[in-house]
Design an enzyme around this catalytic site. Structure first.
Site, PDB file in Angstrom:
ATOM      1  N   GLU A  77     -14.603 -26.881   1.667  1.00  0.00           N
ATOM      2  CA  GLU A  77     -13.478 -27.097   0.752  1.00  0.00           C
ATOM      3  C   GLU A  77     -13.370 -28.567   0.370  1.00  0.00           C
ATOM      4  OE1 GLU A  77      -8.751 -25.912   0.238  1.00  0.00           O
ATOM      5  OE2 GLU A  77      -9.683 -25.790   2.224  1.00  0.00           O
ATOM      6  N   HIS A 106      -3.145 -19.290  10.686  1.00  0.00           N
ATOM      7  CA  HIS A 106      -3.829 -18.600   9.591  1.00  0.00           C
ATOM      8  C   HIS A 106      -3.330 -17.164   9.567  1.00  0.00           C
ATOM      9  CE1 HIS A 106      -6.512 -17.311   6.648  1.00  0.00           C
ATOM     10  NE2 HIS A 106      -7.666 -17.762   7.119  1.00  0.00           N
ATOM     11  N   PHE A 110     -13.775 -14.486   3.920  1.00  0.00           N
ATOM     12  CA  PHE A 110     -15.096 -14.045   4.336  1.00  0.00           C
ATOM     13  C   PHE A 110     -15.838 -13.396   3.160  1.00  0.00           C
ATOM     14  CE2 PHE A 110     -14.582 -13.397   9.232  1.00  0.00           C
ATOM     15  CZ  PHE A 110     -14.530 -14.761   9.384  1.00  0.00           C
ATOM     16  N   HIS A 135      -6.774 -24.488   1.609  1.00  0.00           N
ATOM     17  CA  HIS A 135      -7.023 -23.310   2.444  1.00  0.00           C
ATOM     18  C   HIS A 135      -7.026 -23.757   3.898  1.00  0.00           C
ATOM     19  CE1 HIS A 135      -8.350 -19.394   3.627  1.00  0.00           C
ATOM     20  NE2 HIS A 135      -9.504 -19.825   4.079  1.00  0.00           N
ATOM     21  N   LYS A 177      -1.324 -24.348   7.292  1.00  0.00           N
ATOM     22  CA  LYS A 177      -1.758 -23.504   8.414  1.00  0.00           C
ATOM     23  C   LYS A 177      -1.555 -24.192   9.756  1.00  0.00           C
ATOM     24  CE  LYS A 177      -5.134 -20.534   6.042  1.00  0.00           C
ATOM     25  NZ  LYS A 177      -4.949 -20.983   4.645  1.00  0.00           N
ATOM     26  N   CYS A 182      -9.262 -13.238   3.501  1.00  0.00           N
ATOM     27  CA  CYS A 182      -8.196 -14.245   3.489  1.00  0.00           C
ATOM     28  C   CYS A 182      -7.806 -14.722   2.099  1.00  0.00           C
ATOM     29  CB  CYS A 182      -8.604 -15.422   4.359  1.00  0.00           C
ATOM     30  SG  CYS A 182      -8.983 -14.916   6.061  1.00  0.00           S
TER      31      CYS A 182
END
Length: 410
Positions: free
Chosen positions: A305, A327, A385, A294, A322, A162
């Site tokens: 985060e 996402h 990831f 994010h 998002k 991502c």
């Protein structure tokens, strides 16, 4: 680093096609998520589907690239006159001096899913019309964009989960600063497929309602799809940028490798990427007027985060788009860079759609109502990831860092 100009940019997502649709949705606090109706996906979740992708006819000569991901890429390239602006860059620099850097995660894997459903029952052979190299192969979308725009410069696909759609900005910046190219088409394209939907479902990460980033009751992601592009160019040496120009000021990348699918609980990798982005921009946390988070809406990701931000910032306004787009995985970094560019150009802070009760334990100033704001610099975060992290700093041409070149980047 030397600032680079985002001379043109565009985005296509579930919010609509092009900048006007995206801007209207963000200002109006409207999301594009719908209950999952993707073919053969019997899942209780919401998705950010782009309408009309199946109706796109691939341009003549490019039919071997025909798959949902490349159709989405073509749809994106056709918005806001973007392809025409790339052609103008080719006229200025030459086709060999314009590079292509595209982020994706699953590329055209849907085409392979469909090919397996129609394979020969006796031999197991895939249908003869299946073109792996031009569809499923992660490089196919970069090759398609290069062919569609008639470019001859370096081309690469970035597939780092991502963070892919943000890391392309760093790759392009290095090529430009090395003198190998003068301009670059950067972007991210990722499309819906069963592998992604059922994969995240198996990880128990899908929400049963539209995702709620940084909400106290957040419970998972909503998956979307998007195609977002920007044209990066050097700033003219003999003139100052326009006041409303959008510049790439800083890029920060890190890899904390804490866990295959979970971030470092204290957000150490995220913090490192943010610090690098600020340093290369020659800015301090106080210079940032808005943070595009994010913000995936999973409990652990948002918490990590939030801890990274709390260590560096003091009540800087932030939100995750998002909640509006879902996402979009490998396209998210590019899509959200365009959202950040719009925030700078139009001087406003977009609200976080769907979030109603921000988690106070995360210690961030989460914006619930879109509002005008005099912002000169924006931070956009993308984390993936495996601990692959990337943060971008964008700024206005009128901002204090527009002409500043940090000594460490000389």
């Amino acid at each position: 680093m030397n600032p680079l100009l985002l001379s043109h940019y565009t985005a296509t997502s579930c919010l609509g096609r092009g900048l006007d649709a995206m801007l209207a949705a963000l200002r109006g606090q409207r999301g594009g998520l719908v209950p999952c109706d993707f073919e053969r996906a019997e899942l209780d979740t919401w998705i950010g589907r782009v309408d009309g992708v199946n109706d796109v006819a691939m341009r003549a000569g490019l039919q071997d690239y025909d798959c949902r991901n490349n159709r989405l890429a073509q749809l994106g390239l056709e918005q806001d006159g973007f392809a025409a602006h790339v052609a103008a860059a080719v006229a200025r620099y030459g086709a060999h001096r314009v590079g292509v850097f595209i982020g994706t995660s699953t590329s055209g894997i849907l085409e392979t899913e469909q090919a397996y459903r129609t394979r020969d029952p006796q031999s197991g052979a895939l249908a003869p019309g299946f073109h792996y190299a031009e569809t499923h192969n992660p490089y196919s979308v970069a090759a398609f964009v290069r062919a569609y725009c008639a470019l001859r410069g370096p081309a690469t696909a970035i597939s780092s989960a991502c963070s892919s759609g943000a890391k392309v900005f760093g790759s392009a910046r290095r090529m430009i600063e090395a003198g190998l190219i003068d301009s670059a088409v950067v972007g991210g394209v990722d499309s819906l497929c069963l592998t992604t939907l059922y994969g995240f479902n198996s990880l128990e990460l899908l929400s049963r309602q539209p995702c709620r980033p940084f909400d106290a009751a957040r419970d998972g992601i909503s998956i979307g799809e998007a195609a977002a592009f920007a044209l990066l160019e050097r700033l003219p040496a003999d003139q100052a940028p326009a006041a409303d120009a959008v510049l790439l000021l800083g890029v920060g990348e890190s890899s904390d490798a804490h866990h295959m699918s979970s971030p470092h609980p204290q957000g150490l990798g995220a913090r490192s990427a943010i610090e690098q982005a600020l340093a290369t921009a020659g800015l301090t946390p106080a210079d940032i007027g808005y943070i595009n988070l994010h913000g995936t809406a999973t409990p652990s990701n948002d918490a990590a985060e939030g801890r990274a931000l709390a260590a560096l910032f003091n009540a800087t306004p932030c939100s995750s788009t998002k909640g509006a787009t879902g996402h979009t995985l490998g396209a998210a970094g590019a899509l959200e860079a365009v959202a950040a560019a719009l925030a700078l150009r139009e001087r406003f802070i977009p609200a976080g759609v769907n979030t109603t009760r921000p988690d106070l334990e995360l210690g961030v100033n989460y914006v619930l109502q879109s509002r005008d704001a005099d912002i000169d610099a924006v931070l956009s975060n993308s984390f993936g990831f495996g601990g692959t992290n990337c943060s971008l700093v964008l700024g206005r041409g009128s901002g204090p860092a527009a002409g500043r070149v940090p000594s460490r980047a000389r």
